[in-house]
Write an enzyme that holds these catalytic residues in place. Structure first.
Site, short mmCIF file in Angstrom:
data_model
loop_
_atom_site.label_atom_id
_atom_site.label_comp_id
_atom_site.label_asym_id
_atom_site.label_seq_id
_atom_site.Cartn_x
_atom_site.Cartn_y
_atom_site.Cartn_z
N HIS A 110 -7.47 2.74 3.76
CA HIS A 110 -7.32 3.44 5.05
C HIS A 110 -8.67 3.62 5.76
O HIS A 110 -8.73 3.75 6.97
CB HIS A 110 -6.72 4.84 4.85
CG HIS A 110 -5.23 4.85 4.63
ND1 HIS A 110 -4.64 4.40 3.48
CD2 HIS A 110 -4.23 5.28 5.43
CE1 HIS A 110 -3.33 4.56 3.57
NE2 HIS A 110 -3.05 5.08 4.75
N GLU A 126 -3.39 8.13 9.02
CA GLU A 126 -1.96 7.84 9.23
C GLU A 126 -1.44 8.52 10.52
O GLU A 126 -0.43 8.11 11.07
CB GLU A 126 -1.11 8.30 8.03
CG GLU A 126 -1.34 7.49 6.75
CD GLU A 126 -0.44 6.24 6.59
OE1 GLU A 126 0.68 6.24 7.14
OE2 GLU A 126 -0.88 5.28 5.92
N ASP A 142 0.87 -1.18 0.00
CA ASP A 142 0.00 0.00 0.00
C ASP A 142 0.91 1.23 0.00
O ASP A 142 2.11 1.13 0.27
CB ASP A 142 -0.90 -0.01 1.25
CG ASP A 142 -1.80 1.23 1.34
OD1 ASP A 142 -2.32 1.66 0.29
OD2 ASP A 142 -1.95 1.78 2.44
N SER A 143 0.30 2.38 -0.24
CA SER A 143 1.06 3.63 -0.16
C SER A 143 1.53 3.89 1.27
O SER A 143 2.47 4.64 1.48
CB SER A 143 0.18 4.78 -0.62
OG SER A 143 -1.00 4.81 0.17
N CYS A 192 -10.99 3.08 -0.22
CA CYS A 192 -9.57 3.27 0.10
C CYS A 192 -9.32 2.41 1.33
O CYS A 192 -10.14 2.41 2.26
CB CYS A 192 -9.32 4.75 0.39
SG CYS A 192 -7.76 5.08 1.22
N CYS A 212 -4.42 -1.24 -1.96
CA CYS A 212 -4.52 0.22 -2.14
C CYS A 212 -5.54 0.48 -3.23
O CYS A 212 -5.36 0.00 -4.37
CB CYS A 212 -3.16 0.78 -2.53
SG CYS A 212 -3.18 2.54 -2.90
N1 DGL Z 1 -4.76 3.12 1.06
C1 DGL Z 1 -4.66 3.92 -0.14
C2 DGL Z 1 -5.88 3.65 -1.00
O1 DGL Z 1 -6.51 2.63 -0.79
C3 DGL Z 1 -4.41 5.33 0.25
C4 DGL Z 1 -4.12 6.17 -0.93
C5 DGL Z 1 -3.21 7.32 -0.69
O2 DGL Z 1 -2.06 7.08 -0.37
O3 DGL Z 1 -3.65 8.44 -0.91
O4 DGL Z 1 -6.24 4.38 -1.89
#
Ligand code: DGL
Length: 271
Positions: free
Chosen positions: A188, A152, A10-11, A186, A73
């Site tokens: 998150h 985060e 993931d990011s 997303c 992600c």
């Molecule tokens: N968890 C990422 C997603 O599902 C976050 C994206 C981001 O880094 O902006 O899109």
């Protein structure tokens, strides 16, 4: 049967919501997780940058002998899945297809909300899959760019005035439209489930994109006889691209258990 680990990336740390579900449905699997914490968020960046970053993420994970990769992600799944899948012999799974299919199958009135990053919403990726499966569905999409940095930073709990204010602003329109199903597009966002449910009401079905891809992978491994042996206890290896300092505290929140395994920082730009 296949002993090899599954790579997940993931990011940042949002993809741990997929790992949390993988640990439930595939407890015997070894998992290698990479969170690009030095470059999060991806969702406000250009398509070219997201493709470049996610290609490096996959290149890093490919240094291990894996049986599959999960793009935990929404942003990378919506933008780069085809590019990442194309030259690889390895199965690569994104969150969009399984989550959108589940939304289309949900036996409600077909008023489906989609919340995700700006980059994901711009692609219309969730909408395309839902329309294919349920053409008469009414779809309402809303980007929520402040959710990722707040999550985060651990701002996830009901009673936190900052996250509640931001959530109310983003969700007001969807609530007014009477959505009965809401895609947390997303990975998150499942950390905000309580805040979102409090605002939207208990009658709205929330779909967790990390959990959906984990369930989809579990089906795939079973059907292809690729699951780990039942006597193997799943082990976890963690990698990030920024300081490892707060990893254990945050990962413990995301995973809902105390994380004690070591974490290593890598230089992702070298991949
Ligand atoms: N968890 C990422 C997603 O599902 C976050 C994206 C981001 O880094 O902006 O899109």
């Amino acid at each position: 049967m296949d002993h090899r680990p599954i790579g997940v990336f993931d990011s940042g740390l949002g993809g741990l919501t997929a790992v949390r579900r993988l640990a439930c449905v595939l407890p015997n699997e070894n998992i290698i997780y990479f969170g690009d914490t030095g470059r999060v968020p991806y969702g406000t960046r250009s398509r070219d940058t997201i493709i470049q970053y996610s290609t490096q993420d996959v290149n890093f994970l490919r240094t291990f002998d894996l049986k599959a990769i999960v793009i935990a992600c929404g942003t990378v799944s919506a933008i780069a899945l085809d590019t990442l899948t194309h030259p690889q012999s390895l199965p690569i799974f994104g969150v969009v297809e399984p989550t959108a299919r589940r939304a289309a199958q949900t036996p409600r009135n077909g008023r489906i909300g989609i919340i995700a990053t700006q980059a994901t919403i711009r692609t219309g990726a969730y909408e395309q899959v839902i329309r294919r499966c349920r053409p008469e569905a009414k779809l309402f999409a809303k980007p929520c760019p402040l959710f990722v940095p707040l999550v985060e930073n651990g701002r996830t709990q009901p009673g936190d005035i900052v996250i509640e204010t931001v959530a109310a602003e983003y969700l007001e329109e969807l609530k007014a439209q009477g959505v009965d199903t809401l895609i947390l597009g997303c990975t998150h966002y499942p950390l905000l489930t309580d805040v979102i449910r409090n605002y939207m009401g208990p009658e709205v079905t929330l779909l967790d994109s990390g959990a959906e891809v984990a369930d989809h992978l579990a089906d795939y491994l079973r059907h292809h006889d690729l699951a780990a042996p039942a006597d193997q206890t799943g082990c976890y290896r963690w990698y990030v691209s920024d300081s490892t300092e707060s990893f254990h505290d945050l990962a413990s929140i995301f995973l809902g258990r105390e994380v004690t395994e070591p974490v290593e920082q890598i230089a992702i730009q070298n991949y």
